[in-house]
Design an enzyme around this catalytic site. Structure first.
Site, PDB file in Angstrom:
ATOM      1  N   ARG A 171      32.700  37.337  58.168  1.00  0.00           N
ATOM      2  CA  ARG A 171      33.150  36.767  56.899  1.00  0.00           C
ATOM      3  C   ARG A 171      32.863  37.735  55.749  1.00  0.00           C
ATOM      4  O   ARG A 171      33.690  37.906  54.849  1.00  0.00           O
ATOM      5  CB  ARG A 171      32.474  35.416  56.630  1.00  0.00           C
ATOM      6  CG  ARG A 171      32.952  34.304  57.557  1.00  0.00           C
ATOM      7  CD  ARG A 171      32.297  32.978  57.212  1.00  0.00           C
ATOM      8  NE  ARG A 171      32.731  32.476  55.920  1.00  0.00           N
ATOM      9  CZ  ARG A 171      32.124  31.485  55.263  1.00  0.00           C
ATOM     10  NH1 ARG A 171      31.034  30.920  55.773  1.00  0.00           N
ATOM     11  NH2 ARG A 171      32.590  31.083  54.091  1.00  0.00           N
ATOM     12  N   CYS A 229      26.109  32.886  49.650  1.00  0.00           N
ATOM     13  CA  CYS A 229      26.805  32.620  50.913  1.00  0.00           C
ATOM     14  C   CYS A 229      28.169  32.062  50.547  1.00  0.00           C
ATOM     15  O   CYS A 229      28.806  32.552  49.622  1.00  0.00           O
ATOM     16  CB  CYS A 229      25.992  31.674  51.783  1.00  0.00           C
ATOM     17  SG  CYS A 229      25.625  30.084  50.988  1.00  0.00           S
TER      18      CYS A 229
END
Length: 270
Positions: A171, A229
């Site tokens: 990611r 995040c």
């Protein structure tokens, strides 16, 4: 005092509030898991409703307002002078958000059950289905107990210090993005998947190992550090791991889901 507690240490404690913070992105609802069995006396804490404000341009899990957080914690039985222990069953990723939020809003004695429900069960300690009736607490929410970053500060920290990206490496690199509409990372951020802070059995790696890991990533004494995040949940887990290692760090609560809400903010891949 360590921010972590073992099952045996928790079992020996009296006068403690225990919060079950089990949560799954996309379900099933944590309350269903709680009803299947939980620690004796534990009260269910809903990450989406109790530990975050509604999603929007500030991210998928923005900080709740102080009054809202205070009301939620009082309803769950949290008091300022009573220790709190939080747990989940996924390596403490959701429990870390509760730990961080309580610390941010001023609670002085919050610990995470290291390894969560699985380690409690492995220790042969009881799991029950009875739902206790929480006695309302007196917790007073006072923001500012933990350092936070705005989007602008996170972008600047990636250049002047160390900004850790707690998501999985693919990611960070922008190879996949299963949740947010744009892939990539904050330019200058360092990939530091938070699940690499966890060892066998779902417990945190020893403090010395964590310190070595973060040192290799550029974090050290006198070096300003922060973490983000997707929505500020697993990044709280990174901040917890840093605290175990003895390294303070700020949390970019809005994280990637807030960063990409403004199309003028730069995006890096690779």
């Amino acid at each position: 005092m360590s921010p972590l507690i073992t099952p045996e240490e928790l079992a020996a404690l009296d006068g403690v509030t225990v919060l079950d913070v089990r949560w799954r992105l996309g379900g099933p609802p944590g309350i269903e898991l709680y009803r299947e069995g939980h620690l004796p006396g534990a009260v269910f804490c809903d990450l989406d409703a109790d530990l975050a404000a509604p999603p929007g341009t500030a991210g998928r899990h923005p900080l709740p307002q102080a009054d809202d957080f205070q009301s939620a914690m009082r309803r769950l039985g949290v008091s300022g002078g009573r220790p709190v222990v939080v747990y989940d069953d996924t390596g403490s990723t959701a429990a870390a958000r509760a730990w961080w939020a309580l610390r941010y809003f001023g609670h002085q004695d919050v610990r995470v059950l290291d390894g969560g429900l699985p380690t409690w069960a492995d220790a042969g300690l009881p799991i029950v289905k009875e739902t206790p009736e929480a006695v309302p607490g007196d917790f007073v929410a006072r923001p500012g107990g933990m350092p936070v970053l705005t989007a602008a500060e996170a972008g600047a920290l990636a250049r002047s210090g160390v900004l850790l990206d707690a998501r999985a490496g693919e990611r960070y690199r922008g190879e996949v993005e299963p949740i947010d509409p744009v892939a990539g990372h904050v330019p200058g951020a360092v990939s530091a998947p938070t699940m690499e802070n966890i060892g066998p059995g779902g417990r945190f790696r020893p403090a010395a190992e964590l310190r070595d890991r973060f040192t290799a990533l550029g974090v050290g004494e006198g070096v300003p550090a922060g973490a983000y995040c997707g929505s500020g949940v697993t990044a709280a887990h990174e901040v917890l791991a840093l605290e175990v290692a003895g390294l303070p760090a700020a949390l970019y609560v809005g994280s990637w889901s807030e960063w990409i809400a403004d199309p003028s903010r730069p995006i890096a891949t690779g």
